[in-house]
Design a protein around this motif. Sequence first.
Motif, PDB file in Angstrom:
ATOM      1  N   ALA A  11       0.813  -1.221   0.000  1.00  0.00           N
ATOM      2  CA  ALA A  11       0.000   0.000   0.000  1.00  0.00           C
ATOM      3  C   ALA A  11       0.845   1.269   0.000  1.00  0.00           C
ATOM      4  CB  ALA A  11      -0.946  -0.002   1.211  1.00  0.00           C
ATOM      5  N   LEU A  12       1.904   1.283   0.794  1.00  0.00           N
ATOM      6  CA  LEU A  12       2.684   2.507   0.929  1.00  0.00           C
ATOM      7  C   LEU A  12       3.739   2.665  -0.159  1.00  0.00           C
ATOM      8  CD1 LEU A  12       2.844   2.700   4.798  1.00  0.00           C
ATOM      9  CD2 LEU A  12       1.572   4.156   3.233  1.00  0.00           C
ATOM     10  N   MET A  13       3.764   1.734  -1.102  1.00  0.00           N
ATOM     11  CA  MET A  13       4.551   1.956  -2.313  1.00  0.00           C
ATOM     12  C   MET A  13       3.846   2.946  -3.229  1.00  0.00           C
ATOM     13  SD  MET A  13       5.825  -1.913  -3.167  1.00  0.00           S
ATOM     14  CE  MET A  13       6.643  -2.924  -1.920  1.00  0.00           C
ATOM     15  N   TYR A  14       2.534   3.151  -2.987  1.00  0.00           N
ATOM     16  CA  TYR A  14       1.735   4.079  -3.796  1.00  0.00           C
ATOM     17  C   TYR A  14       1.257   5.304  -3.010  1.00  0.00           C
ATOM     18  CZ  TYR A  14       1.278  -0.395  -6.282  1.00  0.00           C
ATOM     19  OH  TYR A  14       1.532  -1.588  -6.900  1.00  0.00           O
ATOM     20  N   HIS A  15       0.969   5.108  -1.740  1.00  0.00           N
ATOM     21  CA  HIS A  15       0.232   6.107  -0.967  1.00  0.00           C
ATOM     22  C   HIS A  15       0.910   7.474  -0.924  1.00  0.00           C
ATOM     23  CE1 HIS A  15      -2.021   8.035   2.226  1.00  0.00           C
ATOM     24  NE2 HIS A  15      -0.901   8.218   2.879  1.00  0.00           N
ATOM     25  N   HIS A  16       2.221   7.514  -0.712  1.00  0.00           N
ATOM     26  CA  HIS A  16       2.896   8.814  -0.602  1.00  0.00           C
ATOM     27  C   HIS A  16       2.741   9.636  -1.888  1.00  0.00           C
ATOM     28  CE1 HIS A  16       4.600   7.744   3.226  1.00  0.00           C
ATOM     29  NE2 HIS A  16       5.174   6.668   2.729  1.00  0.00           N
ATOM     30  N   GLU A  17       2.628   8.957  -3.008  1.00  0.00           N
ATOM     31  CA  GLU A  17       2.489   9.629  -4.295  1.00  0.00           C
ATOM     32  C   GLU A  17       1.042   9.968  -4.619  1.00  0.00           C
ATOM     33  OE1 GLU A  17       4.713   8.725  -8.284  1.00  0.00           O
ATOM     34  OE2 GLU A  17       2.985   7.364  -8.167  1.00  0.00           O
ATOM     35  N   THR A  18       0.108   9.127  -4.205  1.00  0.00           N
ATOM     36  CA  THR A  18      -1.286   9.293  -4.620  1.00  0.00           C
ATOM     37  C   THR A  18      -2.174   9.890  -3.542  1.00  0.00           C
ATOM     38  OG1 THR A  18      -1.877   7.039  -3.918  1.00  0.00           O
ATOM     39  CG2 THR A  18      -1.062   7.325  -6.180  1.00  0.00           C
ATOM     40  N   GLN A  19      -1.651  10.179  -2.362  1.00  0.00           N
ATOM     41  CA  GLN A  19      -2.472  10.758  -1.298  1.00  0.00           C
ATOM     42  C   GLN A  19      -3.059  12.097  -1.748  1.00  0.00           C
ATOM     43  OE1 GLN A  19      -0.108  12.352   2.097  1.00  0.00           O
ATOM     44  NE2 GLN A  19       1.676  11.728   0.907  1.00  0.00           N
ATOM     45  N   PRO A  20      -4.168  12.525  -1.147  1.00  0.00           N
ATOM     46  CA  PRO A  20      -4.863  13.723  -1.630  1.00  0.00           C
ATOM     47  C   PRO A  20      -3.981  14.953  -1.762  1.00  0.00           C
ATOM     48  CG  PRO A  20      -6.248  12.542  -0.087  1.00  0.00           C
ATOM     49  CD  PRO A  20      -4.934  11.839  -0.082  1.00  0.00           C
ATOM     50  N   MET A  21      -3.133  15.212  -0.788  1.00  0.00           N
ATOM     51  CA  MET A  21      -2.348  16.433  -0.846  1.00  0.00           C
ATOM     52  C   MET A  21      -0.932  16.169  -0.318  1.00  0.00           C
ATOM     53  SD  MET A  21      -3.308  20.212   0.619  1.00  0.00           S
ATOM     54  CE  MET A  21      -5.012  19.882   0.216  1.00  0.00           C
ATOM     55  N   PRO A  22       0.018  15.927  -1.198  1.00  0.00           N
ATOM     56  CA  PRO A  22       1.393  15.688  -0.750  1.00  0.00           C
ATOM     57  C   PRO A  22       1.972  16.914  -0.047  1.00  0.00           C
ATOM     58  CG  PRO A  22       1.090  15.082  -3.056  1.00  0.00           C
ATOM     59  CD  PRO A  22      -0.113  15.864  -2.655  1.00  0.00           C
TER      60      PRO A  22
ATOM     61  N   ALA B 191       9.725  10.416   0.656  1.00  0.00           N
ATOM     62  CA  ALA B 191       9.198   9.201   1.261  1.00  0.00           C
ATOM     63  C   ALA B 191       8.840   8.172   0.194  1.00  0.00           C
ATOM     64  CB  ALA B 191       7.978   9.526   2.114  1.00  0.00           C
ATOM     65  N   HIS B 192       8.257   8.644  -0.910  1.00  0.00           N
ATOM     66  CA  HIS B 192       7.867   7.726  -1.991  1.00  0.00           C
ATOM     67  C   HIS B 192       9.079   7.038  -2.607  1.00  0.00           C
ATOM     68  CE1 HIS B 192       5.786   6.143  -5.489  1.00  0.00           C
ATOM     69  NE2 HIS B 192       6.656   6.748  -6.274  1.00  0.00           N
ATOM     70  N   LEU B 193      10.190   7.739  -2.688  1.00  0.00           N
ATOM     71  CA  LEU B 193      11.377   7.194  -3.347  1.00  0.00           C
ATOM     72  C   LEU B 193      12.191   6.259  -2.463  1.00  0.00           C
ATOM     73  CD1 LEU B 193      12.579  10.389  -5.280  1.00  0.00           C
ATOM     74  CD2 LEU B 193      11.318   8.423  -6.178  1.00  0.00           C
ATOM     75  N   LEU B 194      11.761   6.048  -1.231  1.00  0.00           N
ATOM     76  CA  LEU B 194      12.453   5.100  -0.360  1.00  0.00           C
ATOM     77  C   LEU B 194      12.285   3.678  -0.910  1.00  0.00           C
ATOM     78  CD1 LEU B 194      11.428   6.593   3.096  1.00  0.00           C
ATOM     79  CD2 LEU B 194      13.724   6.608   2.090  1.00  0.00           C
ATOM     80  N   PRO B 195      13.176   2.752  -0.571  1.00  0.00           N
ATOM     81  CA  PRO B 195      13.133   1.396  -1.148  1.00  0.00           C
ATOM     82  C   PRO B 195      11.881   0.622  -0.750  1.00  0.00           C
ATOM     83  CG  PRO B 195      14.785   1.550   0.581  1.00  0.00           C
ATOM     84  CD  PRO B 195      14.341   2.944   0.315  1.00  0.00           C
TER      85      PRO B 195
ATOM     86  N   PHE C 102      -8.638   5.316   4.322  1.00  0.00           N
ATOM     87  CA  PHE C 102      -7.830   4.649   3.300  1.00  0.00           C
ATOM     88  C   PHE C 102      -7.958   3.129   3.371  1.00  0.00           C
ATOM     89  CE2 PHE C 102      -5.903   8.844   3.575  1.00  0.00           C
ATOM     90  CZ  PHE C 102      -5.815   9.180   2.239  1.00  0.00           C
ATOM     91  N   GLY C 103      -9.205   2.670   3.302  1.00  0.00           N
ATOM     92  CA  GLY C 103      -9.420   1.233   3.206  1.00  0.00           C
ATOM     93  C   GLY C 103      -8.830   0.668   1.926  1.00  0.00           C
ATOM     94  N   THR C 104      -8.761   1.495   0.905  1.00  0.00           N
ATOM     95  CA  THR C 104      -8.043   1.150  -0.314  1.00  0.00           C
ATOM     96  C   THR C 104      -7.124   2.308  -0.672  1.00  0.00           C
ATOM     97  OG1 THR C 104      -9.800   2.070  -1.713  1.00  0.00           O
ATOM     98  CG2 THR C 104      -9.929  -0.278  -1.190  1.00  0.00           C
ATOM     99  N   VAL C 105      -6.075   2.019  -1.393  1.00  0.00           N
ATOM    100  CA  VAL C 105      -5.110   3.025  -1.816  1.00  0.00           C
ATOM    101  C   VAL C 105      -5.082   3.054  -3.330  1.00  0.00           C
ATOM    102  CG1 VAL C 105      -2.668   3.659  -1.861  1.00  0.00           C
ATOM    103  CG2 VAL C 105      -3.695   2.834   0.254  1.00  0.00           C
ATOM    104  N   THR C 106      -5.270   4.232  -3.911  1.00  0.00           N
ATOM    105  CA  THR C 106      -5.200   4.354  -5.365  1.00  0.00           C
ATOM    106  C   THR C 106      -3.760   4.172  -5.826  1.00  0.00           C
ATOM    107  OG1 THR C 106      -5.044   6.758  -5.093  1.00  0.00           O
ATOM    108  CG2 THR C 106      -7.203   5.848  -5.549  1.00  0.00           C
ATOM    109  N   THR C 107      -3.585   3.503  -6.940  1.00  0.00           N
ATOM    110  CA  THR C 107      -2.236   3.216  -7.436  1.00  0.00           C
ATOM    111  C   THR C 107      -1.761   4.242  -8.453  1.00  0.00           C
ATOM    112  OG1 THR C 107      -3.138   1.750  -9.134  1.00  0.00           O
ATOM    113  CG2 THR C 107      -2.507   0.757  -7.022  1.00  0.00           C
ATOM    114  N   GLN C 108      -2.688   5.082  -8.962  1.00  0.00           N
ATOM    115  CA  GLN C 108      -2.318   6.134  -9.898  1.00  0.00           C
ATOM    116  C   GLN C 108      -2.923   7.450  -9.447  1.00  0.00           C
ATOM    117  OE1 GLN C 108      -3.538   5.001 -13.882  1.00  0.00           O
ATOM    118  NE2 GLN C 108      -1.495   4.218 -14.323  1.00  0.00           N
TER     119      GLN C 108
END
Length: 479
Positions: free
Chosen positions: A184-195, A202-206, A342-348
């Motif tokens: 989930a957190l491979m996407y969340h930092h990028e797709t959250q409502p307001m970065p 954070a998104h670029l972490l391994p 965030f029961g689901t996380v958008t991937t895009q």
Amino acid sequence: MDWTSWFDAHDYEIARQIVQRGVGALTFVAFLSTLNQFRPLLGEHGLLPVPTLLRRASPLRGPSVFRWGYTDRRLVALAIAGMVLAASVVVGLPQLGPPWVPMLVFLALWIGYLSIANVGQTFYGFGWEMLLCEALFTVAFLGSNDQPPPITIVVAIWWLVFRLEFGAGMIKIRGGREWRDLTALMYHHETQPMPNPMSRQAHLLPAWFHRGEVLGNHFAQLIVPFLLFVPGPVGSAAAAVVILTQLWLIVTGNFAWLNWITVVLAASAISDPVWHAVIPVIPADLGTDSTTTPLWWFVVVGLVTALLLVLSWWPIRNLVSRRQLMNASFNRWMLVNAYGAFGTVTTQRIEIVVAGTLDAAPDDDSDWREYGFKGKPGDLRALPRQWAPYHLRLDWLMWFLPLGRMWEPWFETFLKRLLEADVPTLKLLAHDPFDGEAPRWVRARAYHYRFASRAEYRATGDRWVRTLEGEVIGPAALR
């Protein structure tokens, strides 16, 4: 020995000070957000005017002082009064009097904000609105500096934190597969409502780090909340875990006051001896033992405790239900609610980019100029700002557009306001490309946004990379 000594939480005086003042500070921010944004969004000439809502036959979702009539002046008066009362709590003035003084102040803030939220429609349809209302009501009965905080109200705050955290944990486990396969957190930092400024880093972490984030989240939300009810060091340690996880969310995102108020409320489980052990200059016995708790206060708190216990049936049933509701209130007063996020996380990340032109006959070669929003991504080079705990309501609703119906009534009015160069509406934006002049046409296009890699950023200076998905509205003119 006072016959009500069992009723007094002598070891939680610091907790009371943090909770009362912290909730007061966040309430100040909430009323400030209302003062600045309510009128162009929901006022007499707003995108979803409250007077129109009041003229409908359907009842409001809850009590509101505006039921008997709304004007922008009344809204401003209520928002300013709320800010003044909230500021008084932050500096500790009501707490200097008998317990009924802070009680009445917090209840007035509760009624005031409840009145706003209940006419706020989709712009106030967020979980942290009801969370603030419930917190204001519960904290109203923590008492004043004259007597120790009531243990039943302290436990009621722990119960609120439990529902907030455990509810969020269960909604994730029952939700998208990405929470169960730890992606989930491979996407969340990028797709959250307001970065915010740190979201890209954070998104670029391994990937292994992001999997660890999800595991840590599950531990903090599914196991730790039960330990909050163990007084002393165990409950204090559980509160520390909740606070640390919320601080990470604060550092990497912009979720209005959700994470901030969770930190404040979780501090209610940290006892004075633990504060003293961590920071020795803090006395270990701040709580007063000298003042007898008045009988009338004992009765009031007892009745409130009984009310909160009765109202707890519905969120408990919701927690064990396979069809768990997320951010739901089971009564018109927004008390003892169900929470989750965030029961689901958008991937895009799909962004709606609004642009206008002065050209008489618009086409792809026209001079289309993009409107800039304060919080949501637009300019590819811009570093996202930190806004939380302040809530940018228009920006959040723009994030939801691609996830549901594209043609929302408020969005249609928003485009019309841009074509009119409406000043209050333009003040909600960060950049008006026409400097107050009215465009002849506007359009809305959908773009896929993603964070630039480190190599892409070094090569171009862009923090975002975007790809056109298609045109969703326009070109549209006033006629």
